[in-house]
Design a protein around this motif. Structure first.
Motif, mmCIF file in Angstrom:
data_model
loop_
_atom_site.group_PDB
_atom_site.id
_atom_site.type_symbol
_atom_site.label_atom_id
_atom_site.label_comp_id
_atom_site.label_asym_id
_atom_site.label_seq_id
_atom_site.Cartn_x
_atom_site.Cartn_y
_atom_site.Cartn_z
ATOM 1 N N ASP A 1 -48.173 23.133 -30.371
ATOM 2 C CA ASP A 1 -48.256 23.830 -31.474
ATOM 3 C C ASP A 1 -49.804 24.786 -31.013
ATOM 4 O O ASP A 1 -49.755 26.065 -31.168
ATOM 5 N N HIS A 2 -50.418 24.163 -30.118
ATOM 6 C CA HIS A 2 -52.045 24.904 -29.863
ATOM 7 C C HIS A 2 -51.661 26.100 -28.961
ATOM 8 O O HIS A 2 -52.209 27.194 -29.017
ATOM 9 N N GLY B 1 -53.152 34.150 -31.486
ATOM 10 C CA GLY B 1 -54.381 34.560 -31.671
ATOM 11 C C GLY B 1 -55.168 35.602 -30.856
ATOM 12 O O GLY B 1 -55.839 36.663 -30.954
ATOM 13 N N LEU B 2 -54.721 35.280 -29.464
ATOM 14 C CA LEU B 2 -55.076 36.463 -28.483
ATOM 15 C C LEU B 2 -54.328 37.825 -28.530
ATOM 16 O O LEU B 2 -55.229 38.894 -28.620
ATOM 17 N N GLN C 1 -54.777 33.934 -38.718
ATOM 18 C CA GLN C 1 -53.511 33.857 -38.007
ATOM 19 C C GLN C 1 -53.017 32.812 -37.202
ATOM 20 O O GLN C 1 -52.033 32.561 -37.024
ATOM 21 N N ALA C 2 -53.969 32.536 -36.347
ATOM 22 C CA ALA C 2 -53.662 31.417 -35.178
ATOM 23 C C ALA C 2 -53.702 29.989 -35.988
ATOM 24 O O ALA C 2 -52.985 29.175 -35.669
ATOM 25 N N GLY C 3 -54.482 29.693 -37.002
ATOM 26 C CA GLY C 3 -54.316 28.598 -37.635
ATOM 27 C C GLY C 3 -52.857 28.323 -38.546
ATOM 28 O O GLY C 3 -52.510 27.484 -38.496
ATOM 29 N N LEU D 1 -52.030 32.039 -44.701
ATOM 30 C CA LEU D 1 -51.508 33.650 -44.353
ATOM 31 C C LEU D 1 -51.996 34.305 -45.599
ATOM 32 O O LEU D 1 -52.213 35.357 -45.469
ATOM 33 N N THR D 2 -51.915 33.564 -46.967
ATOM 34 C CA THR D 2 -52.209 34.520 -47.918
ATOM 35 C C THR D 2 -53.710 35.135 -48.234
ATOM 36 O O THR D 2 -53.922 36.225 -48.207
#
Length: 346
Positions: A7-8, A15-16, A264-266, A282-283
Motif C-alpha cells: 500500500d505504501h 502523493g507525488l 491524499q496519500a494517507g 478524504l473528507t
C-alpha cells in the motif's frame, strides 16, 4: 483492517502526482489553478496493484476521462446558468463514464472520480483565460501521473536489465458480462436524484450528494452498496471532526498544500484496507481544497458536507432496496479480473 499489500507504493505514487503540480503552482503564484491539478492527479489512483504496462494502459484511458471531465466541467463553469446545468449534465456524465468503466474494467470501478471532477470544476465560476490555463495544467498533471505510474518499470530495467519479474507481466482482464446499460442507468438516476434533493432544498454543494450516491452505487451488489453507503457516512462524520480542527487554523498557501498531499496519500494508503478510515481522511481533504480557493465559514461548510453525504448515501440505499425488491439482477456486476482489492477503492 485488511492485510497490507504494497500500500505504501500506491500512496507514494498518488502523493507525488499531487504534490509536484501543487508545489509548482504555489511557487509560480498560480494556486488558483490547484483544483485542475488535483483532479488531474486522480489519474494516479487507477490500476493500483496492476503491473506497470497494464497500469499505464489503464491510466491512459482514465487520464483521458479525467481530462474530458475537467474540460466539460470548465465549459459549464463559463456559463452564467451553471447551477442549472451541472446536475443534469453530471448525471448524464455518470451514465457515460459508467459505460466506459464497465467496458475497460478500470479499477477503482465506477464513474465517481469523473462525476466529482466535472461537478466540482463546474461549481466554481471561471474566466475564459483561466479555463485555458487550467486545461494546460491538467494535461501536464496527467502526463506526470502517467510517468510516475510507469517509472518503476524504468528503474527496474535500468538495474536488472531484462530479467523476468512476475509482477511486470501484463494481465488480461476478462470482459464485463453484466448489464452495462442497466448499471449505467443506476448511476444516471442515482446521481440526478442525489443532486436534485439538496439543490431543491437550497444546500450549497449538491455535487457532494451526487458523489456520495455514485460512490455507494459503485459497489458490486445491493448488500455491498448498503454497506458502502454506511461506511461512507460514518467515515465522513469522523472526517468532519478532523476537518473542523484543521479549518480552525485556516491553512493557506504551502501549509494547505502539505495538508492536501498528506491527506491524499494517507487515504490511498488505507482505502482498500478500511473504507471508513479513508473517508475520515478524504473528507478534510475536500474541505482543505476549498480553503485553497479562499476562506469559507466553517460551520455551514461542515453542515453541508454532512447533510449532503447523508442524502447521497440514503439515495443509494433506497435504490439498492428497490432493486432487491423488484429487480435483483438489475445493475449487478460480476466479480472477476484483477480488480481484487482495487474493487473496493470507490
Amino acid at each position: 483492517m485488511r492485510p497490507y499489500d504494497r500500500d505504501h507504493w500506491a500512496a507514494l505514487r498518488v502523493g507525488l502526482a499531487t504534490a509536484i503540480p501543487l508545489v509548482t503552482l504555489w511557487a509560480t503564484g498560480r494556486s488558483d489553478l490547484a483544483l485542475f491539478a488535483v483532479f488531474a492527479a486522480f489519474t494516479s489512483v487507477y490500476g493500483r496493484n496492476f503491473p506497470h504496462v497494464s497500469r499505464l494502459r489503464l491510466q491512459l484511458i482514465a487520464g483521458g476521462a479525467q481530462l474530458l471531465s475537467i474540460a466539460v466541467g470548465g465549459a459549464i463553469a463559463l456559463s452564467p446558468h451553471r447551477t442549472l446545468l451541472v446536475i443534469p449534465i453530471a448525471a448524464l456524465w455518470a451514465c457515460g463514464a459508467s459505460l466506459l468503466a464497465d467496458r475497460v474494467r478500470w479499477t477503482p470501478p465506477g464513474p465517481m472520480f469523473q462525476v466529482f471532477t466535472l461537478a466540482a470544476v463546474a461549481f466554481v465560476p471561471l474566466r475564459p483565460e483561466v479555463y485555458g490555463q487550467g486545461l494546460a495544467v491538467a494535461v501536464a498533471s496527467i502526463a506526470l501521473a502517467l510517468l510516475i505510474g510507469y517509472v518503476g518499470r524504468l528503474i527496474w530495467r535500468a538495474h536488472e536489465g531484462r530479467l523476468r519479474n512476475p509482477y511486470l507481466k501484463p494481465i488480461v482482464v476478462p470482459p464485463h458480462d453484466g448489464d452495462h446499460f442497466g448499471h449505467a442507468t443506476l448511476f444516471l438516476v442515482g446521481a440526478f436524484v442525489a443532486g436534485a434533493i439538496p439543490a431543491l432544498i437550497g444546500i450549497g454543494h449538491p455535487y457532494w450528494a451526487m458523489v456520495s450516491g455514485v460512490a455507494a452505487l459503485s459497489a458490486p451488489s445491493g448488500r455491498h452498496r448498503v454497506l458502502r453507503a454506511t461506511q461512507r457516512f460514518v467515515g465522513t462524520l469522523i472526517g468532519l471532526g478532523l476537518g473542523a480542527l484543521l479549518l480552525l487554523a485556516h491553512p493557506s498557501g504551502f501549509a494547505a498544500i502539505i495538508l492536501v498531499v498528506l491527506l491524499q496519500a494517507g487515504a490511498e494508503f488505507v482505502v482498500v484496507r478500511n473504507y471508513s478510515l479513508a473517508l475520515a481522511l478524504l473528507t478534510p481533504l475536500v474541505l482543505v481544497l476549498g480553503e485553497l480557493g479562499g476562506p469559507q465559514p466553517i460551520g455551514p461548510l461542515i453542515w453541508q458536507r454532512g447533510v449532503e453525504t447523508f442524502i447521497g448515501a440514503a439515495v443509494a440505499v433506497v435504490i439498492a432496496a428497490v432493486i432487491a425488491l423488484f429487480g435483483p439482477r438489475f445493475g449487478e456486476r460480476k466479480r472477476g479480473g484483477n480488480g481484487g482489492a482495487d474493487s473496493i477503492r470507490s
